[in-house]
Enzyme design. Structure first.
Site, PDB file in Angstrom:
ATOM      1  N   ARG A 109       0.816  -1.281  -0.038  1.00 18.52           N
ATOM      2  CA  ARG A 109       0.077  -0.136   0.060  1.00 18.52           C
ATOM      3  C   ARG A 109       0.862   1.245  -0.023  1.00 18.52           C
ATOM      4  NH1 ARG A 109      -2.048   2.837   4.560  1.00 18.52           N
ATOM      5  NH2 ARG A 109      -3.859   4.204   3.901  1.00 18.52           N
ATOM      6  N   HIS A 151      -2.062  11.292   0.486  1.00 18.08           N
ATOM      7  CA  HIS A 151      -1.631  11.005   1.879  1.00 18.08           C
ATOM      8  C   HIS A 151      -0.795  12.296   2.482  1.00 18.08           C
ATOM      9  CE1 HIS A 151      -0.223   7.629   4.841  1.00 18.08           C
ATOM     10  NE2 HIS A 151       0.040   8.785   5.418  1.00 18.08           N
ATOM     11  N   GLU A 167      -6.608   8.881   5.964  1.00 12.49           N
ATOM     12  CA  GLU A 167      -6.924   9.687   7.430  1.00 12.49           C
ATOM     13  C   GLU A 167      -7.279  11.110   7.199  1.00 12.49           C
ATOM     14  OE1 GLU A 167      -3.845   6.759   9.897  1.00 12.49           O
ATOM     15  OE2 GLU A 167      -3.459   9.016   9.738  1.00 12.49           O
ATOM     16  N   ASN A 197      -7.520   2.226  10.067  1.00 10.79           N
ATOM     17  CA  ASN A 197      -5.905   2.435  10.494  1.00 10.79           C
ATOM     18  C   ASN A 197      -6.435   2.560  11.977  1.00 10.79           C
ATOM     19  OD1 ASN A 197      -5.159   2.542   7.994  1.00 10.79           O
ATOM     20  ND2 ASN A 197      -4.515   4.836   8.189  1.00 10.79           N
ATOM     21  N   TYR A 233      -3.945   2.550  15.897  1.00  7.18           N
ATOM     22  CA  TYR A 233      -2.843   2.509  16.734  1.00  7.18           C
ATOM     23  C   TYR A 233      -3.127   2.397  18.130  1.00  7.18           C
ATOM     24  CZ  TYR A 233      -0.402   3.792  12.547  1.00  7.18           C
ATOM     25  OH  TYR A 233       0.094   3.671  11.094  1.00  7.18           O
ATOM     26  N   GLU A 287      -3.546  -0.049   8.458  1.00  5.91           N
ATOM     27  CA  GLU A 287      -2.383   0.618   9.018  1.00  5.91           C
ATOM     28  C   GLU A 287      -2.583   0.139  10.620  1.00  5.91           C
ATOM     29  OE1 GLU A 287      -1.037   4.814   9.178  1.00  5.91           O
ATOM     30  OE2 GLU A 287      -1.546   4.969   7.022  1.00  5.91           O
TER      31      GLU A 287
END
Length: 507
Positions: free
Chosen positions: A107, A150, A195, A324, A326, A404
């Site tokens: 990606r 991005h 994002e 995504n 985290y 991600e």
């Protein structure tokens, strides 16, 4: 990838030296493997500005990140992406690394500043690079997954208002079609945005990302125009080729109240969920902004930028949603006595990215943390996937991928040049386990992309943080596969997770 939001807080390829961090781990016996579903994609991700370098070669001009990185105090150490990992010149060797690791898919993002440097004129040399990259990937048996945006908006467009200006929506659509004209016969999966929370609210409201503004109204306008650009591009690409797989990627959080019995803490979690998750999910999947969000941001100008028909465009059906993840967060109406008011990387003035979350505070929990202070919470990923599937993806028939997930740790080579990053290896294992927990609960997750393939430029953190499963020596550009990279290669080869252990328990 995202910086954690604060709450009130024809170049020739140079030979790239590559070393191996240890012999690849042996594939575990089948009986001890927790298998992935058939067809599950295992890949890795990067972004153009973070790895490419070649900032002013072959017609590329400044993006907002080139400009922002040169502002005093904006980026730790004054680091820029001028050279980064020099991927623009070393892409063939990097693709060879991907093949060595056994990645199913890669990606990557296309630099808008490289393809339309002035915001509207197509630069053929910029497209030439991505054509070479895609052909190299296909030749190595690695499927390309293309992200159109991005965060590297041409500075020329920012000078005319950037994402706060409606014009940018049309310029983004023209750019997307130019990329498709060159690569549409070879790339099957296209995501519009990576994002948009970061692009809109970290960039235009918090001031911690480019272009560095601190205006809640600007963030809301940018968020709406980013989504409008997404929907308009999905329609335009689908008109060109209805066989493409189209979607976008959102960074989402799990917002938990510190005290679930305290309605003030419950409301703090609700506000963050509305202003980070549902501000994007609801318009895309339901064609409307959440009523509680509209109440939260009343008076901040969102109603002035939303026009008749916009939400119908934004809610154009998509084929794929990238999640995504985290970390999650524990939120309260009260500050934690030991927590900083903000988490700014540098001394530059910043504010909360949430346009209307005054009096909302993040509380640290007794969890392991990464080098950036991010909590390690794999069970949060399970809960997030279950929720997004049940409330959004399943009713729409949209495929879910984790696009991600990764961690920064201060890993250094030992005396033999090997990188023993046990914490990252455990992070990878536990989050893959969390995905399989979601699969076991009935969520048809289709794949996983580790962030990041390479150590790279970590936005406002500069080069101080390392996320890669491949170490990059920024002086020599030597690549070293870390232990985590070898572990991931073994997982990919086995098509299963060793040990079969569940993800770590959450709070």
């Amino acid at each position: 990838m995202t910086t954690t939001p604060t709450t009130e807080a024809t170049p020739t390829t140079e030979a790239t030296p590559t070393t191996s961090a240890t012999p690849a781990p042996a594939v575990a016996p089948a009986a001890s493997l927790r298998p992935f579903p058939a067809g599950f994609v295992l890949g890795a991700a990067t972004a153009a500005y973070q790895i490419e370098g070649a900032a002013h070669e072959d017609g590329r001009r400044d993006s907002i990140w080139d400009t922002f990185s040169r502002e005093p105090g904006a980026v730790l150490g004054g680091d820029t992406g001028d050279v980064a990992c020099d991927h623009y010149h070393r892409y063939r060797d990097d693709v060879a690394l991907m093949a060595r690791l056994g990645l199913d898919s890669y990606r990557f993002s296309v630099s808008m500043a490289r393809v339309v440097p002035d915001g509207h004129t197509v630069n053929a040399k910029g497209l030439d690079f991505y054509e070479r990259l895609v052909d190299e990937l296909l030749g190595a048996g690695v499927s390309p997954w293309l992200t159109l945006y991005h965060w590297d908006l041409p500075q020329a467009l920012e000078d005319r208002g950037g994402w706060t200006a409606r014009e940018t929506v049309d310029r983004f659509t023209d750019y997307a079609l130019a990329v498709h004209d060159r690569l549409g016969d070879r790339v099957r999966t296209w995501t519009t945005l990576n994002e948009p929370f970061c692009s809109a609210f970290l960039g235009y409201t918090a001031g911690v990302h480019a272009p560095g503004h601190t205006d809640p109204a600007a963030g809301l306008a940018a968020a709406h125009h980013l989504m409008l650009g997404h929907g308009q591009v999905v329609r335009a690409l689908r008109d060109r080729d209805d066989s493409l797989s189209l979607g976008l990627t959102l960074n989402l959080t799990v917002a938990d109240p510190v005290d679930p019995t305290d309605p003030r803490d419950v409301d703090a979690a609700r506000r963050v969920d509305a202003q980070m998750n549902r501000v994007f999910l609801d318009p895309i999947f339901r064609g409307a902004y959440p009523s509680d969000l509209l109440e939260d941001v009343r008076g901040l100008g969102l109603e002035r930028v939303v026009r008749d028909g916009d939400l119908a465009v934004i809610s154009t059906p998509i084929d794929v949603l990238g999640v995504n993840y985290y970390q999650g967060e524990a939120l309260s109406h009260r500050p934690h006595p030991d927590a900083p008011v903000t988490e700014a990387v540098t001394a530059r003035p910043v504010r909360s990215p949430f346009p209307a979350a005054d009096g909302v505070f993040r509380h640290p929990r007794p969890l392991a943390t990464t080098a950036m202070g991010w909590e390690v919470q794999p069970e949060g990923l399970t809960r997030l996937l279950e929720r997004v599937h049940a409330e959004y993806a399943a009713p729409a028939g949209t495929e879910l991928y984790v696009t991600e997930n990764g961690a920064a740790f201060a890993d250094e080579p030992d005396g033999d040049g090997l990188v023993h990053d046990a914490a990252r290896t455990a992070f990878l294992h536990d989050h893959l386990g969390a995905i399989l927990d979601a699969v076991d609960a009935g969520v048809p997750v289709r794949g996983y992309f580790y962030w990041s393939l390479l150590d790279n430029y970590e936005w406002a953190w500069g080069y101080s943080q390392r996320f890669g499963i491949v170490r990059v020596d920024y002086d020599s550009q030597e690549r070293t596969i870390k232990d985590s990279g070898h572990a991931y290669a073994a997982i990919i080869a086995a098509r299963g997770l060793p040990g079969g252990s569940p993800a770590a328990d959450g709070p």
